[in-house]
Design a protein around this motif. Structure first.
Motif, mmCIF file in Angstrom:
data_model
loop_
_atom_site.group_PDB
_atom_site.id
_atom_site.type_symbol
_atom_site.label_atom_id
_atom_site.label_comp_id
_atom_site.label_asym_id
_atom_site.label_seq_id
_atom_site.Cartn_x
_atom_site.Cartn_y
_atom_site.Cartn_z
ATOM 1 N N GLN A 79 0.827 -1.304 0.159
ATOM 2 C CA GLN A 79 -0.018 0.031 -0.140
ATOM 3 C C GLN A 79 0.975 1.315 -0.100
ATOM 4 O OE1 GLN A 79 -3.234 0.023 -0.606
ATOM 5 N NE2 GLN A 79 -3.129 2.173 -0.393
ATOM 6 N N LEU A 80 1.684 1.467 0.966
ATOM 7 C CA LEU A 80 2.552 2.643 1.063
ATOM 8 C C LEU A 80 3.408 2.845 -0.168
ATOM 9 C CD1 LEU A 80 3.334 2.733 4.840
ATOM 10 C CD2 LEU A 80 1.264 3.894 3.717
ATOM 11 N N PHE A 81 3.922 1.888 -0.608
ATOM 12 C CA PHE A 81 4.922 2.186 -1.540
ATOM 13 C C PHE A 81 4.345 2.324 -2.957
ATOM 14 C CE2 PHE A 81 7.349 -0.340 1.566
ATOM 15 C CZ PHE A 81 8.552 0.498 1.367
ATOM 16 N N LYS A 82 3.156 1.890 -3.213
ATOM 17 C CA LYS A 82 2.481 2.018 -4.314
ATOM 18 C C LYS A 82 1.942 3.563 -4.365
ATOM 19 C CE LYS A 82 -2.089 -0.158 -3.607
ATOM 20 N NZ LYS A 82 -3.164 -0.828 -4.513
ATOM 21 N N GLN A 83 1.800 4.005 -3.288
ATOM 22 C CA GLN A 83 1.183 5.340 -3.160
ATOM 23 C C GLN A 83 2.323 6.376 -3.381
ATOM 24 O OE1 GLN A 83 -2.157 4.899 0.491
ATOM 25 N NE2 GLN A 83 -1.939 6.904 -0.636
ATOM 26 N N LEU A 84 3.527 5.610 -2.838
ATOM 27 C CA LEU A 84 4.689 6.674 -3.052
ATOM 28 C C LEU A 84 5.337 6.673 -4.461
ATOM 29 C CD1 LEU A 84 6.848 5.627 -0.027
ATOM 30 C CD2 LEU A 84 6.034 7.843 -0.333
ATOM 31 N N SER B 112 -9.558 1.612 -3.062
ATOM 32 C CA SER B 112 -10.161 2.909 -2.905
ATOM 33 C C SER B 112 -9.419 3.799 -3.466
ATOM 34 C CB SER B 112 -10.070 2.983 -1.164
ATOM 35 O OG SER B 112 -8.659 3.154 -0.748
ATOM 36 N N VAL B 113 -10.156 5.284 -3.505
ATOM 37 C CA VAL B 113 -9.644 6.208 -3.787
ATOM 38 C C VAL B 113 -8.908 6.808 -2.563
ATOM 39 C CG1 VAL B 113 -9.665 8.833 -4.557
ATOM 40 C CG2 VAL B 113 -11.238 7.077 -5.693
ATOM 41 N N ARG B 114 -7.432 7.369 -2.859
ATOM 42 C CA ARG B 114 -6.758 7.975 -1.492
ATOM 43 C C ARG B 114 -6.712 9.276 -1.180
ATOM 44 N NH1 ARG B 114 -6.485 2.328 -1.685
ATOM 45 N NH2 ARG B 114 -5.261 1.663 -3.430
ATOM 46 N N ILE B 115 -6.397 9.664 0.044
ATOM 47 C CA ILE B 115 -6.562 10.956 0.478
ATOM 48 C C ILE B 115 -5.365 11.362 -0.107
ATOM 49 C CG2 ILE B 115 -6.410 12.548 2.420
ATOM 50 C CD1 ILE B 115 -7.944 10.428 4.020
ATOM 51 N N HIS B 116 -5.392 12.690 -0.863
ATOM 52 C CA HIS B 116 -4.061 13.278 -1.426
ATOM 53 C C HIS B 116 -4.100 14.550 -0.704
ATOM 54 C CE1 HIS B 116 -6.848 14.985 -4.539
ATOM 55 N NE2 HIS B 116 -6.071 15.771 -4.634
ATOM 56 N N GLN B 117 -5.122 15.249 0.229
ATOM 57 C CA GLN B 117 -4.810 16.451 0.855
ATOM 58 C C GLN B 117 -4.565 16.562 2.280
ATOM 59 O OE1 GLN B 117 -7.501 14.993 -0.509
ATOM 60 N NE2 GLN B 117 -8.873 16.080 -1.807
ATOM 61 N N ASP B 118 -3.537 17.335 2.450
ATOM 62 C CA ASP B 118 -2.936 17.193 4.186
ATOM 63 C C ASP B 118 -4.114 17.349 5.058
ATOM 64 O OD1 ASP B 118 -0.596 17.698 2.513
ATOM 65 O OD2 ASP B 118 -0.008 19.520 3.723
ATOM 66 N N ASP B 119 -5.003 18.344 4.829
ATOM 67 C CA ASP B 119 -5.918 18.830 5.800
ATOM 68 C C ASP B 119 -7.033 17.657 6.124
ATOM 69 O OD1 ASP B 119 -6.851 19.101 3.234
ATOM 70 O OD2 ASP B 119 -8.425 20.779 3.876
ATOM 71 N N PHE C 113 3.917 7.003 9.707
ATOM 72 C CA PHE C 113 3.907 7.131 8.052
ATOM 73 C C PHE C 113 4.539 8.400 7.563
ATOM 74 C CE2 PHE C 113 -0.127 5.541 9.834
ATOM 75 C CZ PHE C 113 0.125 4.225 9.618
ATOM 76 N N GLY C 114 5.616 8.967 8.553
ATOM 77 C CA GLY C 114 6.268 10.350 8.000
ATOM 78 C C GLY C 114 6.764 10.433 6.540
ATOM 79 N N PHE C 115 7.189 9.215 6.234
ATOM 80 C CA PHE C 115 7.847 9.210 4.751
ATOM 81 C C PHE C 115 6.560 9.448 3.911
ATOM 82 C CE2 PHE C 115 6.441 4.975 3.864
ATOM 83 C CZ PHE C 115 6.460 4.421 5.136
ATOM 84 N N LEU C 116 5.566 8.852 4.052
ATOM 85 C CA LEU C 116 4.398 9.096 3.128
ATOM 86 C C LEU C 116 3.840 10.617 3.059
ATOM 87 C CD1 LEU C 116 2.560 7.762 0.821
ATOM 88 C CD2 LEU C 116 0.935 7.384 2.770
ATOM 89 N N LEU C 117 3.789 11.115 4.513
ATOM 90 C CA LEU C 117 3.311 12.421 4.639
ATOM 91 C C LEU C 117 4.032 13.410 4.210
ATOM 92 C CD1 LEU C 117 1.638 11.776 8.145
ATOM 93 C CD2 LEU C 117 0.476 11.596 6.104
ATOM 94 N N ASP C 118 5.471 13.386 4.182
ATOM 95 C CA ASP C 118 6.538 14.199 3.707
ATOM 96 C C ASP C 118 6.371 13.963 2.021
ATOM 97 O OD1 ASP C 118 7.357 14.849 6.225
ATOM 98 O OD2 ASP C 118 9.035 13.433 6.040
ATOM 99 N N ALA C 119 6.416 12.722 1.788
ATOM 100 C CA ALA C 119 6.282 12.887 0.142
ATOM 101 C C ALA C 119 5.309 13.653 -0.257
ATOM 102 C CB ALA C 119 6.006 11.285 -0.171
ATOM 103 N N PHE C 120 3.938 13.680 0.378
ATOM 104 C CA PHE C 120 2.674 14.457 -0.092
ATOM 105 C C PHE C 120 3.106 15.947 -0.230
ATOM 106 C CE2 PHE C 120 -1.116 11.117 0.480
ATOM 107 C CZ PHE C 120 -0.367 10.243 -0.338
ATOM 108 N N LYS C 121 4.090 16.178 0.515
ATOM 109 C CA LYS C 121 4.388 17.877 0.517
ATOM 110 C C LYS C 121 4.998 18.276 -0.854
ATOM 111 C CE LYS C 121 5.487 17.974 5.383
ATOM 112 N NZ LYS C 121 6.808 17.838 6.034
ATOM 113 N N TYR C 122 5.460 17.260 -1.649
ATOM 114 C CA TYR C 122 6.169 17.845 -2.978
ATOM 115 C C TYR C 122 5.473 17.538 -4.155
ATOM 116 C CZ TYR C 122 9.977 17.799 0.451
ATOM 117 O OH TYR C 122 10.915 18.308 1.352
#
Ligand code: ASP
Length: 598
Positions: free
Chosen positions: A206-211, A495-502, A522-531
């Motif tokens: 899961q996490l890797f495919k989102q990354l 599922s569709v994934r959340i891609h918004q921080d808030d 999940f820091g690495f995923l949340l960080d990745a979402f910042k970029y």
């Protein structure tokens, strides 16, 4: 003595030889299925994974040494035979693919001998599964298991072919990783280099495919091994295979669309089944209300009926009590089962209790219009009539009711419906009823943890329509999550994934994660979402289950080459097992098994 292969070359698998080869010289190799001595002739059924071929040994053709060798052959000896294909001298064997031909042996080598196997290598084995799994390498020789394993390979190939055509990239993700949030227990692997630290084996990619979506690989796919340390049920294995995918710049309908074509292609090519598109869709709420299940078997009716309105204010305390506690009263109509003996009904009551019911109320409509019922005495004639009418009860029908919290009522009646459906043979084996179940609840209350848990996983997107309810009524928020169900079995989901921080932050908050803990996990995923993260969504199939359903096997073990049994052990290798003291020392691990566990 085992002879060598030197100078030999296999020309055909057993059933690749056909009447088109009559008069040709062929070399075949395989296992002896059976030997029959018929005076001056010896017949051997030779088996390989393609099937069976008859070999004939005639002394003048094969020579005295070859003939003598043929006379020593026993089951499971491995041999190589060169000879000429001819039309069968005796009657054609219709049950064999090669039933109209035979090979007249001219040369034979015994490549290896075999001890008498602990069970016969044959189709539809009557041998206990335990023994078969202990000698799985022999069990895997049986034609029915070989058919399953070959089908699994075929399905994998078809999936790859389809995915490639659709522009998906096959990308591997790590096995040694950090915990993934699929809600099961992790399998842990101790680190030698970092004593006291552990890898987790992935519950899914899961996490890797989102990354990978964050990294721009907008269509990913993988046939991935997943590990979940759960208590095993008939259709679960501690390690299993997912056909896993993730797509960028998509919403629910896009994922469903490509997967419908995938299913159509794979089921047609693998087993010749035509999947009619579009596949039926049903919301989770409708599935629960009508079938008491989020994976309904839609091959038969016997749907649940909510009778809460009808029994409201009646004299039967079990019904009214459930309603007062915020629950419901629902029933199913077992058509034509009104004359079910009391003993059998009692069995159904016990069955219902196994699913959390306190009891099961029943009412049989007699042929003369009177009732035989566990609760009729508490209700007036009019109340009963209204109830029977609502259930569309006819003389000869058996009505079964559960009254409790919704969840219990659904579980009980959903299970009962399947049980009765099975008993009455209502599930047509030739039907392949596909169904999308959509709009799952985002969250599920856990009494045990005293908090909401993610129903799918914490990255699942709530439906836009329900965003405003996340604070006020989290339990009512629906998710952009979907399952694909076949004949009452969940074959895949996503599922569709959340891609918004808030929204992600809100989700963690509702799940009771502190910011720190979310970051830790999940820091690495949340960080990745910042970029710069594209909107993305995905789905994973249980590949073993898919093949099991295609082949209508009873157990997932029948489609896995080396499966584990109920207690997660492997009967053949005897894994898991103790390890050397030295290995533990290197890992700085001390084992301390409490006596009661031992
Ligand atoms: N990772 C999910 C699962 O294993 C599937 C998905 O959401 O794509 O169920």
């Amino acid at each position: 003595m085992a002879e060598s292969m030197k100078g030999l070359h296999r020309t055909h698998r057993c059933t690749e030889v056909s009447n088109a080869n009559i008069g040709e010289k062929v070399t075949v190799m395989g296992w002896v299925q059976k030997r029959r001595n018929l005076g001056s002739l010896i017949f051997i059924d030779l088996r390989d994974r393609s099937g069976i071929l008859q070999l004939v040994f005639d002394e003048p053709k094969v020579g005295s040494e070859g003939f003598a060798k043929a006379g020593t052959l026993r089951s499971e000896f491995v041999i190589a035979v060169t000879g000429t294909v001819q039309k069968r001298a005796a009657a054609v064997n219709e049950s064999l693919k090669t039933g109209d031909i035979e090979v007249i042996a001219e040369d034979i080598r015994v490549l290896s001998e075999s001890e008498t196997p602990p069970f016969p290598i044959e189709e539809n084995s009557q041998t206990k599964e335990e023994l078969r799994l202990r000698y799985r390498y022999l069990d895997l020789r049986r034609p029915d298991i070989q058919k399953n394993i070959m089908m699994k390979s075929k399905v994998s190939m078809l999936l790859r072919k389809f995915m490639e055509k659709e522009g998906f990239l096959e990308i591997e993700t790590p096995m040694l990783t950090k915990s993934t949030p699929e809600g099961a227990r992790d399998y842990l692997v101790p680190s030698r280099v970092h004593p006291g630290s552990f890898y987790a084996l992935p519950q899914s990619p899961q996490l890797f495919k989102q990354l990978l979506m964050c990294s721009g690989y907008d269509r990913y796919f993988q046939i991935a091994r997943c590990f979940r340390d759960e208590d095993l049920r008939a259709d679960r294995q501690p390690e299993f295979t997912q056909a896993d995918m993730e797509l960028s710049f998509v919403d629910v309908d896009d994922v469903i669309e490509v997967n419908e074509r995938l299913l159509q292609y794979v089921f047609k090519e693998a087993i010749g089944i035509d999947v009619q598109l579009p596949i039926q869709r049903m919301t989770w709420q409708e599935a629960m209300d009508r079938f008491g299940s989020d994976k309904p078997d839609t091959r038969f009716g016997m749907e649940l009926v909510n009778v809460s309105d009808v029994v409201k204010g009646c004299g039967f305390g079990v019904f009214t009590g459930a309603l007062e506690n915020g629950g419901s009263v629902r029933g199913i109509n077992a058509k034509g089962q009104g004359s079910m003996p009391r003993k059998k009904i009692d069995k159904l009551v016990e069955f219902a209790k196994g699913y959390g019911a306190k009891g099961l109320a029943y009412l049989a409509v007699n042929e003369d219009g009177t009732y035989k019922s566990s609760f009729a005495k508490f209700m007036t004639e009019e109340e009963l009539k209204a109830l029977v009418e609502k259930m569309e009860g006819q003389p000869g029908d058996l009505l079964l009711f559960a009254a409790d919290k919704n969840k219990v009522v659904w579980d009980v009646l959903g299970a009962l419906r399947l049980e009765i459906g099975r008993e009455l043979g209502l599930m047509d084996k030739n039907k392949y009823n596909f169904l999308w179940v959509t709009e799952f609840p985002l969250l599920e209350w856990s009494d045990e943890e005293n908090r909401f848990m993610a129903m799918h996983h914490p990255f699942t997107m709530p439906m836009e329509e329900d965003w405003d309810k996340i604070d006020s009524d989290p339990g009512a928020v629906r998710a952009k999550a979907y399952d694909i169900v076949l004949n009452g079995t969940e074959m895949g989901g996503g599922s569709v994934r959340i891609h918004q921080d808030d929204i992600q932050e809100k989700m963690f908050e509702v799940l009771g994660f502190t910011k720190e803990r979310a970051h830790e996990q999940f820091g690495f995923l949340l960080d990745a979402f910042k970029y710069g993260v594209p909107p993305h969504a995905g789905l994973a199939y249980g590949l073993d289950r898919m093949v099991m359903l295609m082949l209508q096997c009873d157990s997932i073990r029948d489609v896995i080459a080396f499966p584990k049994v109920k207690d997660a052990s492997c009967l053949m290798t005897e894994a898991p097992n103790v390890v050397d003291e030295k290995q533990l020392e290197e890992l700085c691990i001390k084992v301390d098994v409490p006596e009661e566990v031992e």
